[in-house]
Design an enzyme around this catalytic site. Structure first.
Site, PDB file in Angstrom:
ATOM      1  N   ASP B  10       0.747  -1.120   0.025  1.00 11.06           N
ATOM      2  CA  ASP B  10       0.019  -0.014   0.189  1.00 11.06           C
ATOM      3  C   ASP B  10       0.809   1.121   0.112  1.00 11.06           C
ATOM      4  O   ASP B  10       2.012   1.315  -0.515  1.00 11.06           O
ATOM      5  CB  ASP B  10      -0.973  -0.112   1.238  1.00 11.06           C
ATOM      6  CG  ASP B  10      -0.268  -0.084   2.464  1.00 11.06           C
ATOM      7  OD1 ASP B  10       0.965   0.099   2.620  1.00 11.06           O
ATOM      8  OD2 ASP B  10      -0.901  -1.021   3.410  1.00 11.06           O
ATOM      9  N   SER B  11       0.428   2.418   0.633  1.00 15.57           N
ATOM     10  CA  SER B  11       1.118   3.647   0.552  1.00 15.57           C
ATOM     11  C   SER B  11       2.519   3.582   1.180  1.00 15.57           C
ATOM     12  O   SER B  11       3.462   4.358   0.710  1.00 15.57           O
ATOM     13  CB  SER B  11       0.305   4.725   1.178  1.00 15.57           C
ATOM     14  OG  SER B  11      -0.077   4.339   2.666  1.00 15.57           O
ATOM     15  N   ILE B  12       2.769   2.548   2.186  1.00 15.38           N
ATOM     16  CA  ILE B  12       4.141   2.537   2.911  1.00 15.38           C
ATOM     17  C   ILE B  12       5.168   1.954   1.693  1.00 15.38           C
ATOM     18  O   ILE B  12       6.240   2.299   1.910  1.00 15.38           O
ATOM     19  CB  ILE B  12       3.755   1.753   4.201  1.00 15.38           C
ATOM     20  CG1 ILE B  12       2.770   2.476   4.979  1.00 15.38           C
ATOM     21  CG2 ILE B  12       5.312   1.746   4.869  1.00 15.38           C
ATOM     22  CD1 ILE B  12       2.459   1.655   6.268  1.00 15.38           C
ATOM     23  N   GLU B  15       5.346   4.691  -1.356  1.00 19.81           N
ATOM     24  CA  GLU B  15       6.282   5.814  -0.662  1.00 19.81           C
ATOM     25  C   GLU B  15       7.802   5.695  -0.579  1.00 19.81           C
ATOM     26  O   GLU B  15       8.620   6.575  -0.078  1.00 19.81           O
ATOM     27  CB  GLU B  15       5.762   6.543   0.561  1.00 19.81           C
ATOM     28  CG  GLU B  15       4.582   7.258   0.576  1.00 19.81           C
ATOM     29  CD  GLU B  15       4.141   7.770   2.032  1.00 19.81           C
ATOM     30  OE1 GLU B  15       2.939   8.425   2.059  1.00 19.81           O
ATOM     31  OE2 GLU B  15       4.768   7.551   2.875  1.00 19.81           O
ATOM     32  N   HIS B 191       2.079   6.618   8.627  1.00 20.73           N
ATOM     33  CA  HIS B 191       3.303   6.424   7.641  1.00 20.73           C
ATOM     34  C   HIS B 191       4.604   6.841   8.327  1.00 20.73           C
ATOM     35  O   HIS B 191       4.577   7.178   9.363  1.00 20.73           O
ATOM     36  CB  HIS B 191       2.900   7.481   6.452  1.00 20.73           C
ATOM     37  CG  HIS B 191       1.701   7.533   5.832  1.00 20.73           C
ATOM     38  ND1 HIS B 191       0.496   7.726   6.131  1.00 20.73           N
ATOM     39  CD2 HIS B 191       1.420   6.467   4.743  1.00 20.73           C
ATOM     40  CE1 HIS B 191      -0.149   7.480   5.374  1.00 20.73           C
ATOM     41  NE2 HIS B 191       0.107   6.515   4.334  1.00 20.73           N
TER      42      HIS B 191
END
Lengths: 242, 242
Positions: B10-12, B15, B191
């Site tokens: 996912d976003s982790i 990024e 995050h």
């Protein structure tokens, strides 16, 4: 599925995924849109890069890169008769080697965006300091690269790009526009600081945008999460995945 | 030519190529040895990830990844009845989805190194602060994720890995071993900070090493420049390139 952007070059490319590196920043910018592929070879000059060309960019590939940065010259410009002599390539041969690289890439894909990047400027004093810190008494007594000579290679690179009709970034000139570039952009007189990496990143993004390879205008490979209906996720994926 | 290491999450994960990110650090560590491929989808839970599975990891690929990190759960663990409800996936389904992902990857390549990573812990106070700063009066009044619930998902993830015989990293537990993890490792309660990224990087490298995917023991794709004879470069390239 996603297009590839290849970074082909020497140590300044190889190191570009370190913290704050220009390659990692590109990968972040193009995340979910294009893959940034690292093909940096520390210490290499253009003469040695030619050996890799057909292996890294095979002719007849069904998925050649959409864009390639070609970033050599820092080692070619090492002076004959000094400690980096082994890496030295005369400037005329450097240009011919770059020409061969561009021709090969165009043969791989006539639509490939090719960006030639000149070597950064050299801070001779910084280079000597680094040598003394690293090798103490065995350090070189004369710099193995000079800013003036590297500038000749940079000029050759930009001229060749113009002649071949491909884009170029004159990093050598660009960096020297800023006062204190020696320490601000270079950590050992040659390799880039985080701020130096930021300059390369900005310049590459600018050229990519001018050439219509603008991350903000490229589609996501799959739906953004905000477009997915929690109760009916199939709908968002219908077009691309079902 | 080089093996691929895929980061799926996912976003982790998405990024992870920002400055100091764990993905960029991996790409740097495996530079000239393996390609690190970013497949992070911000906001995605495992239910939505399933739609991508056959596209990102096609069966019958001639070059499946040698290793894949599977790093979901932070969104699955968003609470039902709160602002992140759309992303919520019950823990039993989360485990089943992870099981499907692992089975698919094993079908792609029985030798693929699969590493399940649990979501990081949640700093509920940090999450609320972030919401207030971002949405001011419209901010949620109850956290959309709790550390306790995310811990249940982390436990489920590690249990499943044990059951399936694949490796796992319990990031939820690991980070909480350090005093002040809330601000040290998390920038908005969820995050990762640069230090949080460093923890993920170290843990992934450790697991990769244990599984014999140790960058320092992997061959370079092409000769190190020090092995190239300036007067006879052909020799160094003979084996791989001529």
């Amino acid at each position: 599925m996603r297009p590839n952007i290849v970074l082909f070059g020497d140590s300044i490319t190889q190191e570009s995924f370190r913290s704050g590196g220009w390659g990692a920043s590109l990968a972040d910018t193009y995340s979910r849109k294009a893959d940034v592929v690292l093909r940096g070879y520390g210490g290499y000059n253009t003469r040695w890069a030619l050996f890799l060309l057909h292996h890294l960019f095979p002719l007849g590939s069904t998925k050649p890169p959409v864009a390639t940065t070609v970033f050599f010259g820092a080692n070619d410009a090492a002076l004959a008769g000094r400690t980096g002599e082994r890496q030295h390539v005369p400037v005329e041969e450097y240009k011919e080697n770059l020409r061969k690289i561009v021709h090969h890439l165009k043969e791989c894909s006539p639509t490939m965006l090719i960006v030639l990047i000149t070597p950064p400027p050299i801070d001779e004093e910084g280079r000597m300091e680094y040598a003394r810190e690293t090798y103490s008494e065995k350090a070189m007594t004369l710099p193995e690269r000079t800013n003036e000579t590297t500038g000749v290679y940079a000029k050759g690179c930009v001229e060749l790009a113009g002649e071949l009709g491909v884009r170029s970034i004159n990093l050598w000139s660009k960096m020297q526009e800023t006062d204190g570039w020696q320490k601000k952009y270079l950590r050992d007189g040659l390799h880039l600081t985080a701020e130096g990496n930021a300059v390369v990143f900005e310049e590459v993004v600018k050229v990519f945008k001018e050439a219509w390879l603008d991350a903000s205008e490229m589609p996501y490979d799959f739906p953004h999460h905000s477009e997915i209906d929690g109760k009916n996720p199939e709908k968002a994926f219908q077009q691309k995945c079902l």
